[in-house]
Scaffold this motif. Structure first.
Motif, short mmCIF file in Angstrom:
data_model
loop_
_atom_site.label_atom_id
_atom_site.label_comp_id
_atom_site.label_asym_id
_atom_site.label_seq_id
_atom_site.Cartn_x
_atom_site.Cartn_y
_atom_site.Cartn_z
N SER A 178 0.81 -1.22 0.00
CA SER A 178 0.00 0.00 0.00
C SER A 178 0.84 1.26 0.00
O SER A 178 0.37 2.33 -0.36
CB SER A 178 -0.91 0.02 1.23
OG SER A 178 -1.77 -1.09 1.27
N PHE A 179 2.13 1.16 0.42
CA PHE A 179 2.96 2.34 0.66
C PHE A 179 3.82 2.70 -0.55
O PHE A 179 4.45 1.83 -1.16
CB PHE A 179 3.88 2.08 1.86
CG PHE A 179 3.17 1.89 3.16
CD1 PHE A 179 2.92 2.97 4.00
CD2 PHE A 179 2.73 0.63 3.54
CE1 PHE A 179 2.25 2.78 5.20
CE2 PHE A 179 2.07 0.44 4.74
CZ PHE A 179 1.82 1.52 5.57
N ASP A 180 3.83 3.98 -0.87
CA ASP A 180 4.75 4.51 -1.88
C ASP A 180 6.11 4.70 -1.20
O ASP A 180 6.26 5.57 -0.34
CB ASP A 180 4.21 5.84 -2.41
CG ASP A 180 5.15 6.52 -3.39
OD1 ASP A 180 6.16 5.90 -3.79
OD2 ASP A 180 4.89 7.69 -3.74
N LEU A 181 7.09 3.91 -1.58
CA LEU A 181 8.40 3.95 -0.95
C LEU A 181 9.37 4.92 -1.63
O LEU A 181 10.49 5.09 -1.16
CB LEU A 181 9.03 2.55 -0.96
CG LEU A 181 8.19 1.42 -0.34
CD1 LEU A 181 8.96 0.11 -0.41
CD2 LEU A 181 7.82 1.74 1.09
N GLY A 207 -2.46 -2.67 -4.11
CA GLY A 207 -1.68 -1.59 -4.69
C GLY A 207 -1.69 -0.36 -3.80
O GLY A 207 -2.12 -0.39 -2.65
N LEU A 208 -1.18 0.74 -4.33
CA LEU A 208 -1.07 1.98 -3.56
C LEU A 208 -2.44 2.45 -3.10
O LEU A 208 -3.41 2.44 -3.87
CB LEU A 208 -0.40 3.06 -4.40
CG LEU A 208 1.04 2.79 -4.83
CD1 LEU A 208 1.55 3.92 -5.71
CD2 LEU A 208 1.95 2.63 -3.61
N GLU A 209 -2.52 2.91 -1.85
CA GLU A 209 -3.78 3.37 -1.28
C GLU A 209 -3.60 4.79 -0.72
O GLU A 209 -2.49 5.26 -0.52
CB GLU A 209 -4.21 2.46 -0.13
CG GLU A 209 -4.50 1.03 -0.52
CD GLU A 209 -5.01 0.25 0.67
OE1 GLU A 209 -6.25 0.17 0.81
OE2 GLU A 209 -4.19 -0.26 1.45
N MET A 210 -4.74 5.45 -0.45
CA MET A 210 -4.65 6.75 0.20
C MET A 210 -4.26 6.55 1.66
O MET A 210 -4.88 5.82 2.41
CB MET A 210 -5.96 7.54 0.06
CG MET A 210 -7.19 6.93 0.67
SD MET A 210 -8.63 8.04 0.51
CE MET A 210 -9.01 7.83 -1.23
N LEU A 235 -3.39 10.58 -3.47
CA LEU A 235 -4.70 9.92 -3.52
C LEU A 235 -5.63 10.49 -2.45
O LEU A 235 -6.82 10.69 -2.70
CB LEU A 235 -4.53 8.41 -3.32
CG LEU A 235 -3.88 7.65 -4.47
CD1 LEU A 235 -3.54 6.22 -4.03
CD2 LEU A 235 -4.80 7.63 -5.69
N GLY A 236 -5.09 10.76 -1.26
CA GLY A 236 -5.90 11.34 -0.21
C GLY A 236 -6.38 12.74 -0.56
O GLY A 236 -7.54 13.09 -0.29
N VAL A 237 -5.50 13.54 -1.16
CA VAL A 237 -5.89 14.91 -1.53
C VAL A 237 -6.89 14.89 -2.68
O VAL A 237 -7.80 15.74 -2.73
CB VAL A 237 -4.65 15.75 -1.88
CG1 VAL A 237 -5.05 17.17 -2.27
CG2 VAL A 237 -3.69 15.80 -0.70
N GLU A 241 -10.31 16.92 -2.26
CA GLU A 241 -10.77 17.94 -3.21
C GLU A 241 -12.19 17.67 -3.68
O GLU A 241 -13.02 18.59 -3.73
CB GLU A 241 -9.82 18.00 -4.41
CG GLU A 241 -8.49 18.66 -4.12
CD GLU A 241 -7.57 18.63 -5.32
OE1 GLU A 241 -6.76 19.56 -5.47
OE2 GLU A 241 -7.64 17.67 -6.11
N ARG A 242 -12.46 16.43 -4.02
CA ARG A 242 -13.82 16.08 -4.48
C ARG A 242 -14.84 16.26 -3.36
O ARG A 242 -15.95 16.75 -3.58
CB ARG A 242 -13.85 14.66 -5.02
CG ARG A 242 -13.09 14.46 -6.31
CD ARG A 242 -13.39 13.10 -6.93
NE ARG A 242 -12.87 12.00 -6.13
CZ ARG A 242 -11.69 11.44 -6.30
NH1 ARG A 242 -10.87 11.90 -7.25
NH2 ARG A 242 -11.31 10.43 -5.54
N HIS A 243 -14.46 15.84 -2.16
CA HIS A 243 -15.39 15.89 -1.03
C HIS A 243 -15.73 17.32 -0.62
O HIS A 243 -16.87 17.62 -0.25
CB HIS A 243 -14.80 15.13 0.15
CG HIS A 243 -15.69 15.09 1.35
ND1 HIS A 243 -16.84 14.32 1.40
CD2 HIS A 243 -15.62 15.75 2.55
CE1 HIS A 243 -17.43 14.48 2.57
NE2 HIS A 243 -16.72 15.35 3.28
#
Length: 290
Positions: A178-181, A207-210, A235-237, A241-243
């Protein structure tokens, strides 16, 4: 009083002060190593906040589940200070909320994908973003903090009864995949940890997650400035932004720090920011550099 918070400088009327009861250890595993990898990208200092893993007996660098005990005299002093802060704020007319304590019998948190030692709800703003009349629980960066906001549930329920919105961002599976290293592997700064090892496979890999902490956000009224250093943050941002579309404007700055921006950029009042160093200004959105 209804929830209504947009910045860090308006007069304080209500606050949550964290707690550290039954804080006994840190667990040195992938998510912990990544979070504390360094301070500011491009700053060639070494900050030795935590002991290196190879100094702890037979545990090899990168080994999962290495527990680093926290001396309890420090925790006693910390709890004394927190109570003193709560009492001082109360004496000034501020309504102070406290989270539930971690039960002494709760030694770890567990999901289908992993287990980790538990830590108490000490740094409240790390995993909770307040945007106007909304509580937003963010997806944590460290496994041991996965269920931390559950200990704030009585406080959040009270605000919800008063009319506050209450939202939980999607919860990650948080496997090694899940982590971008890339940030930890490519940044030039020194740090307290060994090189990040290759992630271990899991049947729950998606895969990569927020993975995104609220403490990456700087609240400036209807504008929220966010630090983005990894694909997990981005991914979190995207979700944020949408929310918040139509209610708040979200502005990105890139790789100011590995994650949190508190102590790097602090808004003191409208038109005035306190920066850790002059170089920090280069990372800010253009409108904040003048």
């Amino acid at each position: 009083m209804q929830l209504n918070s947009f910045d860090e400088w308006s007069p304080l009327r209500e606050v949550i002060v964290g707690g550290a009861e039954n804080y006994v250890s840190h667990e040195r595993e992938l998510s912990f190593e990544l979070f504390f990898h360094e301070n500011i990208a491009g700053d060639n200092r070494s900050e030795w906040y935590y002991p290196r893993l190879h100094s702890r007996g037979s545990n090899s660098p990168g080994s999962p589940g290495v527990l680093v005990p926290v001396k309890q005299r420090y925790i006693a002093e910390l709890n004394e200070d927190l109570q003193g802060l709560a009492d001082t704020l109360t004496s000034l007319g501020v309504r102070v909320h406290r989270p539930m304590d971690v039960d002494a019998a709760t030694a770890e948190v567990r999901t289908p994908a992993w287990s980790a030692s538990v830590v108490p709800p000490l740094n409240i703003r790390d995993n909770t973003l307040i945007a106007g009349d909304e509580i937003i629980e963010t997806p944590p960066m460290i496994r041991s903090r996965y269920f931390e906001t559950q200990l704030l549930k009585p406080v959040f329920q009270e605000y919800a009864r008063r009319g506050a919105r209450w939202t939980v961002m999607p919860r990650p599976l948080m496997t090694d995949a899940s982590f971008d290293l890339s940030y930890a592997r490519t940044s030039s700064a020194g740090g307290p940890t060994e090189p990040i090892e290759d992630p271990r496979p899991s049947p729950y890999d998606v895969g990569l997650e927020m993975l995104f902490d609220a403490a990456q956000c700087l609240r400036l009224g209807r504008d929220i400035v966010v630090n983005v250093s990894t694909a997990n943050h981005a991914l979190g941002v995207d979700w944020l932004e949408r929310h918040l579309e139509g209610r708040f404007r979200v502005h990105r700055m890139h790789k100011l720090t590995q994650s949190h921006i508190d102590s790097v950029v602090v808004p003191l009042r409208p038109g005035t920011l306190l920066l850790r160093s002059p170089e920090v200004a280069d990372f800010l959105p253009k409108a904040l550099r003048t």
